[in-house]
Design an enzyme around this catalytic site. Structure first.
Site, mmCIF file in Angstrom:
data_model
loop_
_atom_site.group_PDB
_atom_site.id
_atom_site.type_symbol
_atom_site.label_atom_id
_atom_site.label_comp_id
_atom_site.label_asym_id
_atom_site.label_seq_id
_atom_site.Cartn_x
_atom_site.Cartn_y
_atom_site.Cartn_z
ATOM 1 N N CYS A 1 0.824 -1.208 0.000
ATOM 2 C CA CYS A 1 0.000 0.000 0.000
ATOM 3 C C CYS A 1 0.861 1.263 0.000
ATOM 4 O O CYS A 1 1.963 1.276 0.534
ATOM 5 C CB CYS A 1 -0.874 0.038 1.241
ATOM 6 S SG CYS A 1 -1.831 -1.431 1.483
ATOM 7 N N ARG B 1 5.101 0.128 -5.924
ATOM 8 C CA ARG B 1 5.029 -0.703 -4.722
ATOM 9 C C ARG B 1 4.060 -1.874 -4.908
ATOM 10 O O ARG B 1 4.098 -2.828 -4.140
ATOM 11 C CB ARG B 1 4.564 0.140 -3.526
ATOM 12 C CG ARG B 1 5.553 1.212 -3.140
ATOM 13 C CD ARG B 1 4.928 2.231 -2.218
ATOM 14 N NE ARG B 1 4.681 1.695 -0.891
ATOM 15 C CZ ARG B 1 5.471 1.890 0.150
ATOM 16 N NH1 ARG B 1 6.561 2.591 0.031
ATOM 17 N NH2 ARG B 1 5.163 1.398 1.330
ATOM 18 N N TRP C 1 -3.040 -2.598 -1.412
ATOM 19 C CA TRP C 1 -2.669 -3.956 -1.768
ATOM 20 C C TRP C 1 -3.449 -4.843 -0.800
ATOM 21 O O TRP C 1 -3.177 -4.845 0.397
ATOM 22 C CB TRP C 1 -1.158 -4.136 -1.600
ATOM 23 C CG TRP C 1 -0.602 -5.411 -2.127
ATOM 24 C CD1 TRP C 1 -0.214 -5.678 -3.400
ATOM 25 C CD2 TRP C 1 -0.329 -6.607 -1.373
ATOM 26 N NE1 TRP C 1 0.270 -6.958 -3.496
ATOM 27 C CE2 TRP C 1 0.209 -7.557 -2.272
ATOM 28 C CE3 TRP C 1 -0.491 -6.969 -0.036
ATOM 29 C CZ2 TRP C 1 0.591 -8.828 -1.879
ATOM 30 C CZ3 TRP C 1 -0.111 -8.247 0.360
ATOM 31 C CH2 TRP C 1 0.415 -9.162 -0.559
ATOM 32 N N ASN D 1 -1.764 1.799 5.833
ATOM 33 C CA ASN D 1 -0.904 0.694 5.379
ATOM 34 C C ASN D 1 -0.650 -0.192 6.586
ATOM 35 O O ASN D 1 -0.421 0.316 7.676
ATOM 36 C CB ASN D 1 0.466 1.207 4.912
ATOM 37 C CG ASN D 1 0.390 2.035 3.657
ATOM 38 O OD1 ASN D 1 -0.683 2.196 3.090
ATOM 39 N ND2 ASN D 1 1.519 2.561 3.236
ATOM 40 N N GLY D 2 -0.633 -1.491 6.375
ATOM 41 C CA GLY D 2 -0.334 -2.397 7.497
ATOM 42 C C GLY D 2 -1.521 -3.266 7.830
ATOM 43 O O GLY D 2 -2.493 -3.344 7.065
ATOM 44 N N GLU E 1 18.002 -17.153 -8.427
ATOM 45 C CA GLU E 1 17.602 -15.777 -8.747
ATOM 46 C C GLU E 1 17.071 -15.683 -10.183
ATOM 47 O O GLU E 1 16.071 -15.001 -10.441
ATOM 48 C CB GLU E 1 18.802 -14.840 -8.514
ATOM 49 C CG GLU E 1 18.587 -13.381 -8.853
ATOM 50 C CD GLU E 1 17.438 -12.702 -8.113
ATOM 51 O OE1 GLU E 1 16.867 -13.279 -7.189
ATOM 52 O OE2 GLU E 1 17.085 -11.579 -8.519
ATOM 53 N N LYS F 1 13.319 -14.451 -11.154
ATOM 54 C CA LYS F 1 13.054 -13.332 -12.085
ATOM 55 C C LYS F 1 12.055 -13.766 -13.151
ATOM 56 O O LYS F 1 11.130 -13.045 -13.473
ATOM 57 C CB LYS F 1 14.331 -12.856 -12.783
ATOM 58 C CG LYS F 1 15.308 -12.076 -11.982
ATOM 59 C CD LYS F 1 14.872 -10.698 -11.555
ATOM 60 C CE LYS F 1 14.089 -10.739 -10.277
ATOM 61 N NZ LYS F 1 14.769 -10.646 -9.037
ATOM 62 N N HIS G 1 17.778 -35.955 -8.477
ATOM 63 C CA HIS G 1 16.988 -36.458 -7.347
ATOM 64 C C HIS G 1 15.520 -36.061 -7.477
ATOM 65 O O HIS G 1 14.799 -36.078 -6.480
ATOM 66 C CB HIS G 1 17.578 -35.944 -6.028
ATOM 67 C CG HIS G 1 18.990 -36.400 -5.827
ATOM 68 N ND1 HIS G 1 19.321 -37.690 -5.485
ATOM 69 C CD2 HIS G 1 20.162 -35.741 -5.974
ATOM 70 C CE1 HIS G 1 20.631 -37.796 -5.413
ATOM 71 N NE2 HIS G 1 21.167 -36.630 -5.704
ATOM 72 N N LYS H 1 6.391 -4.126 -3.961
ATOM 73 C CA LYS H 1 7.818 -3.812 -3.888
ATOM 74 C C LYS H 1 8.326 -3.893 -2.470
ATOM 75 O O LYS H 1 9.433 -4.338 -2.218
ATOM 76 C CB LYS H 1 8.052 -2.404 -4.450
ATOM 77 C CG LYS H 1 9.522 -2.000 -4.543
ATOM 78 C CD LYS H 1 10.255 -2.863 -5.542
ATOM 79 C CE LYS H 1 11.741 -2.603 -5.558
ATOM 80 N NZ LYS H 1 12.460 -3.731 -6.185
HETATM 81 C C1 F6R Z 1 12.142 -10.268 -6.145
HETATM 82 C C2 F6R Z 1 11.942 -9.312 -5.084
HETATM 83 C C3 F6R Z 1 11.521 -9.826 -3.761
HETATM 84 C C4 F6R Z 1 12.298 -9.090 -2.664
HETATM 85 C C5 F6R Z 1 11.780 -9.515 -1.281
HETATM 86 C C6 F6R Z 1 12.579 -8.878 -0.179
HETATM 87 O O1 F6R Z 1 12.507 -9.643 -7.339
HETATM 88 O O2 F6R Z 1 12.094 -8.152 -5.272
HETATM 89 O O3 F6R Z 1 11.705 -11.192 -3.669
HETATM 90 O O4 F6R Z 1 13.651 -9.395 -2.800
HETATM 91 O O5 F6R Z 1 10.445 -9.144 -1.166
HETATM 92 O O6 F6R Z 1 12.515 -7.499 -0.244
HETATM 93 P P1 F6R Z 1 13.568 -6.587 0.475
HETATM 94 O O7 F6R Z 1 14.890 -6.831 -0.159
HETATM 95 O O8 F6R Z 1 13.079 -5.195 0.250
HETATM 96 O O9 F6R Z 1 13.592 -6.973 1.913
#
Ligand code: F6R
Length: 612
Positions: A2, A27, A74, A100-101, A485, A489, A508, A607
């Site tokens: 949010c 976000r 959100w 938010n929260g 990773e 992605k 496995h 985000k």
């Molecule tokens: C993936 C991504 C998320 C963040 C995760 C942790 O591309 O962005 O997996 O890495 O939500 O977020 P932070 O690093 O902000 O604690």
């Protein structure tokens, strides 16, 4: 997650709020709304969907007002629909709130309020909070700010809130616990937001609220007090954020811009910290705790998502270079499983946003158990850097694309520097190797640049696999976190199911999935595990899997087996993650764009994950 924007001053609030909400879109959210105070009326407009849907909906309606607030939601409690979007009214529609929260004790409060005759129009915890505040306001016959303070004293959970009152068009109240609030201080005007991005074009002077603090902006004056009623002097800081850093700058997407920024952001993360010529390496943030690190019996790394993958790279680095046992923990598991912690443990918390709720909770738990906590964060002044004993910023600049790219490489670069500094302190690295690695590190930005030049070829490759339903990513040693990773992605932005595995682990289980339609991306660069990875490639080929191999420039061996190769410049084995992840980021990006996905705001993702 949010987003919050609010304005009080002499200008029209609506354009500032709407622009601010658009700056917060990165976000992640599923509905948006605004409240505007004008001539004794409070006009609330809210809509499921994007901010543009809200703008369309509000067209032609009363949008005047010098005070207002806006929110991107959100969904947590209740579906993402118009009804559940914020702002929410109090029972008598005098007050409204954005939040938010999560209010954890909302169900009990709601029951109590219902029994007093309150009726609710949404399924949200937020609406309960504003009803609760109003209930106290009338019952205790106190000011709104006092009612807010008393109510927050009863709340269990996390919040960043802004409240407006129809009765008081010169007053705006904001408060925070475990969810950020920044107050921008202009000339005769104030801005409130959940991060600085909506504020930066208006003022550089900001006040970050601390947990359990309430800001009251009333008739042009800002006062801050705690929920225990202690008055605080607002500490005005200067924002370092530049406006250009939060704009696309000619790229189609923030994600692409951020991928391309990496030569620079990796350099920025190391700038002033190392000098290969003189053999100098100094991470200011760990100076005071160097001994603690060097004597640590164990290092525990807590993080989530991509930051967790950076943590996994750090595990390999710290064990390899410093000979300290390392455990890498998902913060969400760590916090709830009664972990064993000792006072001589060092905990490293890694977070781009510095706001991730699980990582914050893990830090608090480790602190209670007496461990020393070190933060590796990107967002300056965020909650995690403030909650840790010491730390290092990654200096990657704002990351707006939801999928983390430049933050990952900056985290890995900073964690490499930390490992090198501790290794030097402990004497677990020879001077020659230390110097070689410093020189190699300085060469990384140019090597990343060289990979970026292959963008067109990577795009062509993406076109061949755009219709895949699944993908497997394999790596060994330092290539394993990169495989994880790369898979993350691809799945998060293209919605193709992708799994990352240690290459040897494939036999496995996942090997059962391999057929001639399965792309298998393998990190097959020269290094300690090269021959072993080659064997794993053969196992895939024997089952007709399609190999996309990331190889070292000049490779001849893998090329004969793989369906496609992407060459990356040679570097030391331990620095391979910094270079080999780049083609995987580009590959995912192009596939997602070709599939018509919203690359910067993938569905359901946020985000900064400020709820657990
Ligand atoms: C993936 C991504 C998320 C963040 C995760 C942790 O591309 O962005 O997996 O890495 O939500 O977020 P932070 O690093 O902000 O604690």
């Amino acid at each position: 997650m949010c987003g919050i924007v609010a304005y009080i001053g002499k200008r029209q609030a609506y354009p500032i709020i709407v622009k601010g909400l658009q700056r917060l879109e990165y976000r992640g959210y599923d509905s948006a709304g605004v409240a505007l105070l004008h001539q004794g009326q409070m006009n609330i407009y809210k809509k499921a969907g994007k901010v543009t849907d809200l703008i369309k909906f509000a067209e032609g309606k009363e949008l005047n007002g010098n005070i207002g607030m806006g929110h991107t939601r959100w969904a947590t409690h209740g579906e993402p629909n118009d009804r559940n979007a914020h702002p929410h009214w109090s029972e008598s529609t005098i007050f409204s709130i954005i939040h938010n929260g999560i209010i954890e004790n909302y169900a009990a409060l709601k029951e109590a309020l219902k029994s007093k005759g309150h009726t609710f129009t949404s399924d949200t915890d937020t609406e309960v909070l504003i009803h609760f505040i109003e209930d106290i306001y009338y019952a205790e016959k106190v000011s709104l700010e006092e009612a807010v303070r008393l109510a927050l004293g009863e709340i269990v959970g996390a919040y960043a809130i802004v409240i407006l009152s129809k009765q008081d068009p010169h007053k705006l109240i904001a408060a925070r616990r475990a969810s950020p609030i920044v107050v921008g201080v202009g000339t005769d005007e104030f801005f409130v937001a959940s991060d600085a991005s909506p504020i930066v074009e208006y003022t550089k002077n900001v006040v970050y609220l601390n947990d359990n603090e309430i800001a009251l902006i009333d008739n042009g004056k800002l006062t801050v007090k705690t929920i225990e009623n202690q008055v605080k002097t607002p500490y005005i800081q200067e924002l370092e954020l530049q406006l250009e850093a939060i704009e696309k700058g000619g790229y189609d997407h923030f994600m692409l811009k951020e991928i391309y920024e990496q030569p620079r952001s990796i350099w920025d993360s190391m700038r002033g910290r190392l000098d290969a010529k003189t053999g100098h390496l100094r991470m200011g943030g760990i100076a005071e705790f160097e001994g603690k690190f060097a004597n640590a019996k164990r290092i525990i790394i807590c993080a989530c998502g991509t930051s967790w993958h950076a943590g996994l790279v750090a595990e390999y680095l710290l064990e390899d270079l410093c000979r300290i046992p390392v455990e890498v923990e998902y913060a969400s598991e760590f916090r709830y499983r009664n972990p064993v912690l000792f006072e001589d443990d060092v905990v490293i918390a890694i977070s781009q946003s510095g706001e991730t709720a699980d990582t914050l909770a893990a830090i608090e738990l480790a602190k209670q158990k007496g461990a020393t906590i070190f933060g590796v964060c990107n967002v300056v002044g965020a909650s995690i850097p403030r909650a840790t004993h010491a730390g290092a910023y990654t200096h990657a600049g704002p990351e707006i694309g939801v999928a983390s790219t430049k933050a990952f490489t900056a985290q890995v670069a900073v964690l490499t520097l930390i490992a090198l500094q501790i290794a030097q302190k402990k004497g677990t690295i020879t001077e020659t190797r230390f110097r070689t690695l410093l020189t190699e590190l300085e060469a990384i930005p140019a090597k990343v640049e060289a990979v970026l030049k292959q963008n067109d070829a990577i795009k062509e490759l993406a076109a061949r696999y755009v219709d895949s339903n699944n993908a497997l990513y394999l790596g060994r040693g330092y290539g394993f976190p990169v495989a994880l990773e790369g898979a993350l992605k691809l799945k998060e932005i293209s919605y193709i199911h992708a799994e990352g595995y240690p290459a040897a682990e494939m036999k496995h289980g996942p090997i059962a999935l391999i057929d001639d339609a399965m792309p298998v991306v393998v990190i097959a660069t020269k290094g300690a595990n090269f021959e072993k990875v080659v064997s794993n490639i053969q196992e895939v080929k024997a089952r007709k899997g399609r190999i996309i191999a990331i190889v070292t420039e000049g490779d001849k061996e893998v090329r004969t087996m793989a369906d496609h190769v992407i060459e990356i410049p040679e570097t030391d084995d331990i620095l391979v993650p910094l270079v080999s992840v780049i083609p995987l980021q580009l590959f995912s990006y192009h596939i997602a764009v070709m599939r018509g996905c919203n690359v910067d705001q993938p569905r359901n993702l946020a985000k900064s994950v400020t709820v657990e």
